[in-house]
Design an enzyme around this catalytic site. Structure first.
Site, PDB file in Angstrom:
ATOM      1  N   CYS A 162      52.654 102.241  -7.380  1.00 44.32           N
ATOM      2  CA  CYS A 162      51.250 102.573  -6.542  1.00 44.32           C
ATOM      3  C   CYS A 162      51.340 102.649  -5.128  1.00 44.32           C
ATOM      4  CB  CYS A 162      50.070 101.461  -7.025  1.00 44.32           C
ATOM      5  SG  CYS A 162      49.981 101.526  -8.700  1.00 44.32           S
TER       6      CYS A 162
ATOM      7  N   GLY B 241      56.616  96.888  -3.676  1.00 50.00           N
ATOM      8  CA  GLY B 241      57.228  97.968  -4.421  1.00 50.00           C
ATOM      9  C   GLY B 241      56.331  98.336  -5.599  1.00 50.00           C
TER      10      GLY B 241
ATOM     11  N   LYS C  56      51.182  87.757   2.616  1.00 49.52           N
ATOM     12  CA  LYS C  56      52.525  87.094   2.229  1.00 49.52           C
ATOM     13  C   LYS C  56      53.590  87.893   2.694  1.00 49.52           C
ATOM     14  CE  LYS C  56      54.265  83.741  -0.289  1.00 49.52           C
ATOM     15  NZ  LYS C  56      54.654  82.484   0.682  1.00 49.52           N
TER      16      LYS C  56
HETATM   17  C1  UGA Z   1      48.101  97.676  -6.356  1.00 48.76           C
HETATM   18  C2  UGA Z   1      46.707  97.316  -5.756  1.00 48.76           C
HETATM   19  O1  UGA Z   1      46.629  95.935  -5.500  1.00 48.76           O
HETATM   20  C3  UGA Z   1      45.600  97.545  -6.738  1.00 48.76           C
HETATM   21  O2  UGA Z   1      44.394  97.279  -6.257  1.00 48.76           O
HETATM   22  C4  UGA Z   1      45.573  99.049  -7.372  1.00 48.76           C
HETATM   23  O3  UGA Z   1      44.678  99.345  -8.528  1.00 48.76           O
HETATM   24  C5  UGA Z   1      47.036  99.321  -7.978  1.00 48.76           C
HETATM   25  O4  UGA Z   1      48.008  99.103  -6.764  1.00 48.76           O
HETATM   26  C6  UGA Z   1      47.034 100.744  -8.284  1.00 48.76           C
HETATM   27  O5  UGA Z   1      46.741 101.541  -7.446  1.00 48.76           O
HETATM   28  O6  UGA Z   1      47.161 101.056  -9.463  1.00 48.76           O
HETATM   29  P1  UGA Z   1      49.968  96.832  -7.862  1.00 48.76           P
HETATM   30  O7  UGA Z   1      50.736  97.703  -7.284  1.00 48.76           O
HETATM   31  O8  UGA Z   1      49.826  96.544  -9.459  1.00 48.76           O
HETATM   32  O9  UGA Z   1      48.360  96.783  -7.493  1.00 48.76           O
HETATM   33  O10 UGA Z   1      50.284  95.040  -7.304  1.00 48.76           O
HETATM   34  P2  UGA Z   1      49.840  94.419  -5.993  1.00 48.76           P
HETATM   35  O11 UGA Z   1      49.681  93.017  -6.426  1.00 48.76           O
HETATM   36  O12 UGA Z   1      49.020  95.079  -5.189  1.00 48.76           O
HETATM   37  O13 UGA Z   1      51.072  94.132  -5.302  1.00 48.76           O
HETATM   38  C7  UGA Z   1      52.233  95.382  -4.763  1.00 48.76           C
HETATM   39  C8  UGA Z   1      53.272  94.907  -4.045  1.00 48.76           C
HETATM   40  O14 UGA Z   1      52.829  94.129  -2.967  1.00 48.76           O
HETATM   41  C9  UGA Z   1      54.138  93.767  -4.707  1.00 48.76           C
HETATM   42  O15 UGA Z   1      55.469  94.288  -4.694  1.00 48.76           O
HETATM   43  C10 UGA Z   1      53.749  92.757  -4.038  1.00 48.76           C
HETATM   44  O16 UGA Z   1      55.191  91.770  -4.211  1.00 48.76           O
HETATM   45  C11 UGA Z   1      53.379  92.940  -2.756  1.00 48.76           C
HETATM   46  N1  UGA Z   1      53.068  91.954  -1.882  1.00 48.76           N
HETATM   47  C12 UGA Z   1      51.512  91.828  -2.303  1.00 48.76           C
HETATM   48  C13 UGA Z   1      53.443  91.456  -0.874  1.00 48.76           C
HETATM   49  O17 UGA Z   1      54.714  91.612  -0.464  1.00 48.76           O
HETATM   50  N2  UGA Z   1      52.612  90.516  -0.238  1.00 48.76           N
HETATM   51  C14 UGA Z   1      51.471  90.104  -0.422  1.00 48.76           C
HETATM   52  O18 UGA Z   1      50.821  89.429   0.291  1.00 48.76           O
HETATM   53  C15 UGA Z   1      50.785  90.859  -1.570  1.00 48.76           C
END
Ligand code: UGA
Length: 433
Positions: free
Chosen positions: A262, A259, A253
């Site tokens: 993690c 951000g 996406k």
């Molecule tokens: C991430 C990992 O997805 C988890 O598997 C992991 O356990 C976690 O880190 C960790 O190490 O504790 P998290 O940071 O909570 O989880 O959230 P995500 O859903 O992965 O999103 C991370 C960032 O990527 C967000 O800012 C989101 O907006 C962005 N993102 C995500 C995008 O810009 N595009 C996407 O397609 C998906």
């Protein structure tokens, strides 16, 4: 019915609290420990320190049914448990190296308090070879038998409870058959595939999973910038690419980037380890750079649009979304903060709204906070979408248009249909379309 296990979870942040609570819900007896007395006092009264969908209900239920307790006493919790999970923070140092002092201190305390066979399970995300070091610390201080295991978490904030209960896989890194059997039995109710590995590989699986997900996001964001220059559509490109099973549709996406605590920290840590081992870390450095480029690109788009109106000074900019992603109150390293600071430095006046993250944001960002999305949009020269909360997707756009000074929207998360926005009379900018 088979009795659950006695478990101590050391560190009650996002990971520890979710893990401990869910393990209690699976029928184990869990003590969640934290050194923050205020947090523990609150939790004892079911006051939850974070917003995480579904967590409050589970904490209440399992506390009531006496499977879940909270404590500040590591030694006592260790003595009462057979399995001790390490879930303390592993923050980055300035140079990207992981600060292991908290996890080392906790390990020492556990070792000293140990009163019988224990399995020490490392859940915190750490650089490869950390568990080996912790084992050394254990050996130095412990008088009883013990085994160690690495059991990384893959929980996403905002869906952490769901992710715990429905994992794609469970990774258990351990040299001990006994520890493996105990952990596999504990996770049995989840019915998930279990991968038994060595401890070093388990540590790397976690770091690389996050780094590869971050890489997917940066790749799509780089191509989003190319789409803007070549009149292609990133949503269509992502869809087409994601239909290839080998690539997959998730984490493609486009938007203002990732951000949270993690991805940025784990990427920095991996870069540090690669360099330390004499390897080229350029691939992941580029992933990190692109994540900043896309924010800057978005902020630049806004200021360039206002160039023809004498700049951003004095302009009222409404912000929808502060959290680094929807369904969380977490604003750590959120793209929104950088973007807002850039606009503030150009003397724009900011009005912001987020369904859950305003309390956290107030601590670090001074600006006007609004009670709801409509008041954030009122009288604005432009409205920015920075987090894709469902309520922004569902908002009454006609009402928004009517209340804004100018019908101008910059959508950093591509949540609206371009044609529809045009038909509604908006001047609409998004990313890569
Ligand atoms: C991430 C990992 O997805 C988890 O598997 C992991 O356990 C976690 O880190 C960790 O190490 O504790 P998290 O940071 O909570 O989880 O959230 P995500 O859903 O992965 O999103 C991370 C960032 O990527 C967000 O800012 C989101 O907006 C962005 N993102 C995500 C995008 O810009 N595009 C996407 O397609 C998906």
């Amino acid at each position: 019915m088979e009795m659950g296990k006695n478990i101590a979870v050391i560190g009650s942040g996002y990971v520890g609290l979710t893990t401990g609570t869910c393990l209690a819900d699976l029928g184990n007896k869990v003590i969640c420990v934290d050194n923050n007395e205020e947090k523990i006092a609150g939790l004892k009264n079911c006051k939850i320190p974070i917003f995480e969908p579904g967590l409050e209900l589970l904490i209440k239920r399992n506390s009531l049914e006496k499977r879940l307790e909270f404590s500040t006493d590591i030694a006592d919790a260790t003595k009462k448990s057979d399995l001790v999970f390490l879930c303390v923070g592993t923050p980055p140092k300035e140079n990207g190296e992981t600060d292991l002092s908290a996890i080392e201190n906790v390990t020492r305390e556990i070792a000293k308090a140990s009163n019988g066979y224990k399995i020490i399970v490392q859940k915190s995300t750490v650089p490869v070879n950390t568990a080996v070091g912790l084992k050394g610390i254990m050996k130095q201080y412990i008088k009883t038998e013990f085994d160690t295991a690495v059991n990384p978490e893959f929980l996403k904030e905002g869906s952490a409870v769901y992710d715990f209960m429905n994992p794609d896989r469970i990774v258990i890194g351990t040299e001990s058959e006994k520890a493996y059997a105990e952990l596999a039995e504990m996770y049995k109710p989840l019915n998930a595939p279990i991968l038994h590995t060595d401890i070093n590989s388990a540590e790397l699986i976690k770091h690389l999973s996050n780094a590869m997900l971050a890489q997917k996001i940066s790749t799509i964001n780089l191509i989003a910038m190319l789409c803007e220059k070549t009149n292609a559509d990133i949503e269509t490109v992502a869809k087409g690419v994601g239909m290839d099973k080998r690539i997959g549709p998730d984490f493609l996406k486009a938007g203002i980037g990732y951000g949270g605590f993690c991805f940025p920290k784990d990427l920095d840590a991996l870069i540090y380890i690669l360099k330390k081992n004499g390897l080229d870390s350029g691939l992941f450095e580029k992933v990190r750079d692109i994540n900043y480029d896309i924010r800057n690109h978005f902020a630049r788009k806004i200021s360039e649009r206002f160039d023809k109106e004498g700049g951003l000074e004095g302009k009222i900019i409404g912000i929808l979304g502060l959290a680094f992603k929807p369904n969380t109150d977490d604003i750590r390293l959120a793209p929104s903060t950088d973007i807002i600071n850039k606009l503030k430095s150009k003397k724009a006046k900011i009005k912001a709204y987020d369904p859950k993250a305003m309390e956290n944001s107030r601590k670090i960002l001074e600006m006007e906070y609004c009670d709801n999305l409509y008041s954030a949009a009122e009288n604005c020269d432009a409205l920015l979408i920075l987090t894709e909360w469902q309520e922004f997707k569902d908002m009454d756009l006609t009402r928004i248009r009517g209340s804004m000074k100018k019908p101008l929207i910059f959508d950093g998360r591509n949540i609206y249909n371009k044609e529809r926005m045009k038909n509604l009379g908006f001047e609409y900018y998004c990313i890569g379309r």
